[in-house]
Design a protein around this motif. Structure first.
Motif, PDB file in Angstrom:
ATOM      1  N   LYS A  11       0.748  -1.220  -0.068  1.00 61.90           N
ATOM      2  CA  LYS A  11      -0.169  -0.168   0.018  1.00 61.90           C
ATOM      3  C   LYS A  11       0.953   1.146  -0.089  1.00 61.90           C
ATOM      4  CE  LYS A  11      -3.653   1.585   2.944  1.00 61.90           C
ATOM      5  NZ  LYS A  11      -3.652   2.918   2.579  1.00 61.90           N
ATOM      6  N   PRO A  12       0.614   2.047  -0.844  1.00 62.06           N
ATOM      7  CA  PRO A  12       1.407   3.200  -1.010  1.00 62.06           C
ATOM      8  C   PRO A  12       1.354   4.094  -0.149  1.00 62.06           C
ATOM      9  CG  PRO A  12       0.322   3.194  -2.778  1.00 62.06           C
ATOM     10  CD  PRO A  12      -0.126   2.072  -2.100  1.00 62.06           C
ATOM     11  N   LYS A  13       2.242   5.197   0.312  1.00 64.43           N
ATOM     12  CA  LYS A  13       1.946   6.424   1.108  1.00 64.43           C
ATOM     13  C   LYS A  13       1.742   7.628   0.502  1.00 64.43           C
ATOM     14  CE  LYS A  13       4.362   4.434   5.453  1.00 64.43           C
ATOM     15  NZ  LYS A  13       4.912   3.276   4.595  1.00 64.43           N
ATOM     16  N   ARG A  14       2.515   7.405  -0.692  1.00 62.37           N
ATOM     17  CA  ARG A  14       2.395   8.621  -1.322  1.00 62.37           C
ATOM     18  C   ARG A  14       2.776   8.382  -2.879  1.00 62.37           C
ATOM     19  NH1 ARG A  14       7.278  13.021  -0.203  1.00 62.37           N
ATOM     20  NH2 ARG A  14       5.818  13.284   1.704  1.00 62.37           N
ATOM     21  N   ILE A  15       1.524   8.761  -3.654  1.00 59.11           N
ATOM     22  CA  ILE A  15       1.216   8.438  -5.049  1.00 59.11           C
ATOM     23  C   ILE A  15       1.517   9.602  -5.996  1.00 59.11           C
ATOM     24  CG2 ILE A  15      -0.187   6.541  -4.632  1.00 59.11           C
ATOM     25  CD1 ILE A  15      -2.165   8.392  -5.658  1.00 59.11           C
ATOM     26  N   LEU A  16       2.119   9.126  -7.291  1.00 59.00           N
ATOM     27  CA  LEU A  16       2.177  10.137  -8.356  1.00 59.00           C
ATOM     28  C   LEU A  16       0.950   9.638  -9.304  1.00 59.00           C
ATOM     29  CD1 LEU A  16       2.890  11.235 -11.243  1.00 59.00           C
ATOM     30  CD2 LEU A  16       3.765  12.579  -9.390  1.00 59.00           C
ATOM     31  N   LEU A  17      -0.198  10.325  -9.489  1.00 57.95           N
ATOM     32  CA  LEU A  17      -1.166   9.967 -10.106  1.00 57.95           C
ATOM     33  C   LEU A  17      -0.988  10.919 -11.415  1.00 57.95           C
ATOM     34  CD1 LEU A  17      -3.893   8.728 -10.974  1.00 57.95           C
ATOM     35  CD2 LEU A  17      -5.183  10.983  -9.831  1.00 57.95           C
ATOM     36  N   LYS A  18      -1.012  10.379 -12.511  1.00 59.58           N
ATOM     37  CA  LYS A  18      -0.521  10.893 -13.936  1.00 59.58           C
ATOM     38  C   LYS A  18      -1.966  10.866 -14.754  1.00 59.58           C
ATOM     39  CE  LYS A  18       0.055  12.219 -17.846  1.00 59.58           C
ATOM     40  NZ  LYS A  18       0.411  11.653 -19.184  1.00 59.58           N
ATOM     41  N   LEU A  19      -2.681  11.894 -14.878  1.00 62.10           N
ATOM     42  CA  LEU A  19      -4.074  12.196 -15.489  1.00 62.10           C
ATOM     43  C   LEU A  19      -3.783  12.581 -17.031  1.00 62.10           C
ATOM     44  CD1 LEU A  19      -6.349  13.860 -12.977  1.00 62.10           C
ATOM     45  CD2 LEU A  19      -6.338  11.396 -13.664  1.00 62.10           C
ATOM     46  N   VAL A  56      -0.693  15.012  -8.437  1.00 59.78           N
ATOM     47  CA  VAL A  56      -1.228  14.738  -9.718  1.00 59.78           C
ATOM     48  C   VAL A  56      -0.506  15.539 -10.765  1.00 59.78           C
ATOM     49  CG1 VAL A  56      -3.548  14.921 -10.959  1.00 59.78           C
ATOM     50  CG2 VAL A  56      -3.615  14.879  -8.734  1.00 59.78           C
ATOM     51  N   VAL A  57       0.022  14.664 -11.688  1.00 58.63           N
ATOM     52  CA  VAL A  57       0.616  15.479 -12.996  1.00 58.63           C
ATOM     53  C   VAL A  57      -0.218  15.462 -14.165  1.00 58.63           C
ATOM     54  CG1 VAL A  57       2.544  15.168 -14.611  1.00 58.63           C
ATOM     55  CG2 VAL A  57       3.297  14.978 -12.452  1.00 58.63           C
ATOM     56  N   MET A  58      -0.689  16.771 -14.421  1.00 59.71           N
ATOM     57  CA  MET A  58      -1.842  16.896 -15.178  1.00 59.71           C
ATOM     58  C   MET A  58      -1.297  16.995 -16.638  1.00 59.71           C
ATOM     59  SD  MET A  58      -4.954  17.661 -14.792  1.00 59.71           S
ATOM     60  CE  MET A  58      -5.478  16.698 -16.441  1.00 59.71           C
ATOM     61  N   LEU A 141       0.253  19.438 -10.116  1.00 58.46           N
ATOM     62  CA  LEU A 141       1.279  19.592 -10.929  1.00 58.46           C
ATOM     63  C   LEU A 141       1.012  20.132 -12.253  1.00 58.46           C
ATOM     64  CD1 LEU A 141       3.661  17.324  -9.132  1.00 58.46           C
ATOM     65  CD2 LEU A 141       3.580  19.884  -8.604  1.00 58.46           C
ATOM     66  N   ALA A 142       1.287  21.199 -12.880  1.00 60.68           N
ATOM     67  CA  ALA A 142       0.912  21.576 -14.121  1.00 60.68           C
ATOM     68  C   ALA A 142       2.337  22.155 -14.899  1.00 60.68           C
ATOM     69  CB  ALA A 142      -0.083  22.541 -14.260  1.00 60.68           C
ATOM     70  N   GLY A 143       2.237  22.462 -16.136  1.00 60.08           N
ATOM     71  CA  GLY A 143       3.216  22.812 -16.850  1.00 60.08           C
ATOM     72  C   GLY A 143       4.438  21.861 -17.373  1.00 60.08           C
ATOM     73  N   GLY A 144       4.010  20.719 -17.127  1.00 56.02           N
ATOM     74  CA  GLY A 144       4.784  19.656 -17.370  1.00 56.02           C
ATOM     75  C   GLY A 144       6.297  19.902 -16.576  1.00 56.02           C
ATOM     76  N   THR A 145       7.195  19.587 -17.780  1.00 50.96           N
ATOM     77  CA  THR A 145       8.750  19.775 -17.108  1.00 50.96           C
ATOM     78  C   THR A 145       9.163  21.379 -17.129  1.00 50.96           C
ATOM     79  OG1 THR A 145       9.628  19.556 -19.273  1.00 50.96           O
ATOM     80  CG2 THR A 145       9.350  17.636 -17.700  1.00 50.96           C
ATOM     81  N   GLY A 146       8.399  21.827 -18.028  1.00 52.98           N
ATOM     82  CA  GLY A 146       8.715  23.379 -18.216  1.00 52.98           C
ATOM     83  C   GLY A 146       9.581  23.469 -19.591  1.00 52.98           C
ATOM     84  N   SER A 147       9.957  22.564 -20.162  1.00 53.55           N
ATOM     85  CA  SER A 147      10.686  22.365 -21.345  1.00 53.55           C
ATOM     86  C   SER A 147       9.969  21.566 -22.491  1.00 53.55           C
ATOM     87  CB  SER A 147      12.115  21.767 -21.283  1.00 53.55           C
ATOM     88  OG  SER A 147      12.626  22.071 -20.291  1.00 53.55           O
ATOM     89  N   PRO A 148       9.963  22.246 -23.637  1.00 53.96           N
ATOM     90  CA  PRO A 148       9.356  21.487 -24.887  1.00 53.96           C
ATOM     91  C   PRO A 148      10.015  20.115 -25.364  1.00 53.96           C
ATOM     92  CG  PRO A 148      10.765  23.290 -25.688  1.00 53.96           C
ATOM     93  CD  PRO A 148      10.843  23.460 -24.227  1.00 53.96           C
TER      94      PRO A 148
END
Ligand code: UDP
Length: 248
Positions: A11-19, A56-58, A141-148
């Motif tokens: 069971k994770p304590k901290r997740i990164l949800l990629k939507l 959440v990475v959007m 978290l938005a804006g991706g990595t900030g790089s194209p």
């Protein structure tokens, strides 16, 4: 291969949800549909209330993907690099919609962006994001990595490592990873579990290569699951393998 995984995933304590942005509108549509956003927000809030920390990475594919403009580079069209920045801005629009939807349910949340947008989002600073997570706020978290020239999958891998997440949960429109595109090939075989090497060797295209390599290099498991099936997210954070798990 069996239809379910025997992998012991704790069971994770901290997740990164990629939507993916596609989760923000009904199938085969584009743009932002608040019914779809609200449904996702409800699931996110439900798991936040269990004490799991959620970043959440959007994505932005419901609005625009920069690579669409690759072939049209020329005097009369948008340059590909410009289009990638437009894609990053799309993720901020999505992030704002998700922020409103989550807050409307009484759940504290914050929006941070890798592209400066200080009127609407705080700048992304990993230490600050970790503080928010520790305080039980959903961190969008938005804006991706900030790089194209990369996608939000790369941002997901990068942020998951920086924020010390236990797993990346990648929400997609299909059940998980298949041997071929299940929407095109009825004989596509479903994989409940794969090692990083198997996924690479079979060129299964789970996520963009840079992102995948980062996860493999740091032994960060990735779970691919269908966001349209209610309850999947809850089951995944309870330690159940839903969809496909990729691990070392
Ligand atoms: N993008 C970018 N750099 C990043 C993240 C995203 O240039 O670090 C751009 C890229 O053009 C991408 C678009 O933003 O296609 C939207 O993100 P993505 O395609 O990952 O959205 P999703 O497929 O998850 O909806």
């Amino acid at each position: 291969m069996s239809e379910s995984s025997s992998f012991q995933y704790s069971k994770p304590k901290r997740i990164l949800l990629k939507l993916t942005g596609e989760s923000f509108c009904p199938a085969n549509q584009r743009g932002i549909c608040m019914d779809s956003v609200n449904r996702l927000a409800e699931q996110i809030v439900k798991i936040a209330k269990t004490g799991v920390q959620i970043a959440v990475v959007m994505g932005g594919g419901n609005i625009l993907r920069g690579a669409q403009f690759k072939a049209t580079n020329g005097a009369n069209s948008i340059k590909e690099r410009t289009a990638h920045y437009m894609g990053m801005l799309a993720t901020i629009m999505n992030g704002l919609a998700l922020l409103d939807a989550i807050e409307a349910l009484g759940q504290p949340a914050r929006l941070a962006s890798a592209v400066e947008a200080d009127k609407v989002a705080e700048p992304y600073v990993s230490r600050r994001a970790i503080r928010h997570l520790e305080k039980g706020r959903v961190m969008i978290l938005a804006g991706g990595t900030g790089s194209p020239f990369v996608t939000t999958d790369t941002a997901a891998a990068q942020r998951a490592l920086e924020l010390e997440c236990d797993v990346i949960l990648k929400a997609t429109k299909v059940r998980g990873v298949y041997s071929a595109d299940p929407e095109k090939d009825p004989d596509a075989q479903f994989y409940p579990e794969l090692t990083f090497d198997e996924a690479l060797g079979q060129k299964l295209g789970v996520m963009d290569f840079q992102a995948f390599a980062k996860c493999q290099g740091h032994n960060l498991p990735i779970m691919i699951f269908n966001f349209r099936e209610d309850g999947n997210l809850e089951r995944a954070v309870a330690g159940e393998v839903v969809g496909t798990i990729i691990h070392d």
